[in-house]
Motif scaffolding. Sequence first.
Motif, mmCIF file in Angstrom:
data_model
loop_
_atom_site.group_PDB
_atom_site.id
_atom_site.type_symbol
_atom_site.label_atom_id
_atom_site.label_comp_id
_atom_site.label_asym_id
_atom_site.label_seq_id
_atom_site.Cartn_x
_atom_site.Cartn_y
_atom_site.Cartn_z
ATOM 1 N N CYS A 48 -7.665 -16.429 -43.170
ATOM 2 C CA CYS A 48 -7.449 -15.615 -44.374
ATOM 3 C C CYS A 48 -8.500 -14.511 -44.529
ATOM 4 N N LYS A 49 -8.938 -13.986 -43.409
ATOM 5 C CA LYS A 49 -9.825 -12.830 -43.424
ATOM 6 C C LYS A 49 -9.246 -11.785 -42.493
ATOM 7 N N MET A 50 -8.982 -10.574 -43.007
ATOM 8 C CA MET A 50 -8.337 -9.521 -42.237
ATOM 9 C C MET A 50 -9.386 -8.614 -41.603
ATOM 10 N N ARG A 51 -9.168 -8.315 -40.309
ATOM 11 C CA ARG A 51 -10.084 -7.426 -39.585
ATOM 12 C C ARG A 51 -9.280 -6.435 -38.758
ATOM 13 N N GLY A 52 -9.785 -5.214 -38.637
ATOM 14 C CA GLY A 52 -9.180 -4.240 -37.746
ATOM 15 C C GLY A 52 -9.655 -4.449 -36.319
ATOM 16 N N VAL A 53 -8.803 -4.145 -35.353
ATOM 17 C CA VAL A 53 -9.177 -4.282 -33.943
ATOM 18 C C VAL A 53 -8.831 -2.993 -33.206
ATOM 19 N N GLY A 54 -9.602 -2.732 -32.157
ATOM 20 C CA GLY A 54 -9.380 -1.558 -31.322
ATOM 21 C C GLY A 54 -9.618 -1.890 -29.872
ATOM 22 N N PRO A 55 -9.725 -0.876 -29.006
ATOM 23 C CA PRO A 55 -9.915 -1.126 -27.577
ATOM 24 C C PRO A 55 -11.194 -1.905 -27.285
ATOM 25 N N ASN A 56 -11.155 -2.664 -26.180
ATOM 26 C CA ASN A 56 -12.300 -3.448 -25.711
ATOM 27 C C ASN A 56 -12.761 -4.464 -26.757
ATOM 28 N N THR A 57 -11.798 -5.144 -27.329
ATOM 29 C CA THR A 57 -12.072 -6.176 -28.334
ATOM 30 C C THR A 57 -11.516 -7.512 -27.864
ATOM 31 N N ALA A 58 -12.350 -8.539 -27.940
ATOM 32 C CA ALA A 58 -11.920 -9.898 -27.629
ATOM 33 C C ALA A 58 -11.734 -10.660 -28.935
ATOM 34 N N ILE A 59 -10.581 -11.310 -29.077
ATOM 35 C CA ILE A 59 -10.289 -12.119 -30.253
ATOM 36 C C ILE A 59 -10.104 -13.553 -29.775
ATOM 37 N N TYR A 60 -10.987 -14.424 -30.205
ATOM 38 C CA TYR A 60 -10.922 -15.828 -29.780
ATOM 39 C C TYR A 60 -10.508 -16.691 -30.961
ATOM 40 N N ILE A 61 -9.471 -17.498 -30.754
ATOM 41 C CA ILE A 61 -8.936 -18.360 -31.802
ATOM 42 C C ILE A 61 -9.022 -19.811 -31.336
ATOM 43 N N PRO A 62 -9.853 -20.652 -31.963
ATOM 44 C CA PRO A 62 -9.906 -22.076 -31.600
ATOM 45 C C PRO A 62 -8.616 -22.796 -32.007
ATOM 46 N N PRO A 63 -8.432 -24.018 -31.528
ATOM 47 C CA PRO A 63 -7.252 -24.794 -31.941
ATOM 48 C C PRO A 63 -7.230 -25.022 -33.453
ATOM 49 N N HIS A 64 -6.007 -25.119 -33.988
ATOM 50 C CA HIS A 64 -5.789 -25.448 -35.403
ATOM 51 C C HIS A 64 -6.480 -24.463 -36.341
ATOM 52 N N THR A 65 -6.459 -23.181 -35.945
ATOM 53 C CA THR A 65 -7.027 -22.112 -36.761
ATOM 54 C C THR A 65 -5.898 -21.186 -37.198
ATOM 55 N N LEU A 66 -5.774 -20.936 -38.480
ATOM 56 C CA LEU A 66 -4.697 -20.095 -38.994
ATOM 57 C C LEU A 66 -4.989 -18.632 -38.641
ATOM 58 N N PHE A 67 -3.975 -17.963 -38.060
ATOM 59 C CA PHE A 67 -4.172 -16.566 -37.686
ATOM 60 C C PHE A 67 -2.830 -15.846 -37.631
ATOM 61 N N SER A 68 -2.893 -14.520 -37.617
ATOM 62 C CA SER A 68 -1.744 -13.664 -37.345
ATOM 63 C C SER A 68 -2.298 -12.371 -36.769
ATOM 64 N N TYR A 69 -1.429 -11.584 -36.164
ATOM 65 C CA TYR A 69 -1.906 -10.308 -35.621
ATOM 66 C C TYR A 69 -0.774 -9.295 -35.628
ATOM 67 N N GLU A 70 -1.159 -8.039 -35.655
ATOM 68 C CA GLU A 70 -0.204 -6.940 -35.655
ATOM 69 C C GLU A 70 -0.835 -5.792 -34.885
ATOM 70 N N MET A 71 -0.155 -5.320 -33.837
ATOM 71 C CA MET A 71 -0.697 -4.271 -32.987
ATOM 72 C C MET A 71 0.126 -2.997 -33.130
ATOM 73 N N PHE A 72 -0.563 -1.846 -33.042
ATOM 74 C CA PHE A 72 0.083 -0.541 -33.157
ATOM 75 C C PHE A 72 -0.331 0.319 -31.966
#
Length: 260
Positions: A48-72
């Motif tokens: 429940c924390k929103m962050r912007g992402v751009g090139p050369n970004t690693a997003i690591y999500i552990p098990p049982h972690t709530l997430f969503s993503y949207e790419m443009f």
Amino acid sequence: MARQNLPKVETLATHQRSEAWRTDAAQSLDYPILFWITRGQGRVMVDCKMRGVGPNTAIYIPPHTLFSYEMFASPQGMVVSLSRDENAGFPNRPALLKATSVQMQSEISGLIDALSRELNELRTGQRRAVMAYAMMIGVWLDRALTDQPQGELGKSDRVLRKFSHVVSIGHRDGKSLGEFAADLQVTPTHLTRLTQNAVGKPASAILQERVIQAACEALLHTDRPVQDIAEKLGFSSPAYFTRAFQVHTGKSPSEFRKAR
């Protein structure tokens, strides 16, 4: 080789096409996953924390972690679905890491490429090599995380993280938002205010999205009857489940299963 015991490497585009439903809807996995974005812009919601992402970004999500993503903007990248092995040594907290140096970018790209080659070639010692490269990705993450020490969470962030956790693991319990809020010792109104401010969605929508995501996954990846899926997700009847599912996806559960 069992899927749950070996990693999987795919392009971001392939991963997006294989998603059960919408990538911008709340979901959680029972294994760790790494997104390596090399081109494009987007945003990711984690706990429940929103962050912007751009090139050369690693997003690591552990098990049982709530997430969503949207790419443009024509995104490119790789997605590594990692092993469930608890001894693999992957970090236990999520991370959004900007690889600012050419060395960092080359290291993670090289490790993912090497892992992908090992997975696609049947050679002596393949399993050991695959797990070794996966563990080195874990080392890369650990080292990158040392440069981003975890700050102390405020009261609102602690509530949001706890809410994310209980929704991730308890979305099949059939609990109402009021029951989840009571478990967190806050009111539904306060919880909704927090999620609305943090991610632009009421808490009820986040809970509904996770339940529908789970339904989509069950319809696509199992042969379980719709009635059984509805019961497992806490719906009072198959008819109520069908109506709720159709409101969110535009299809009945049977239509969704056939279409995909």
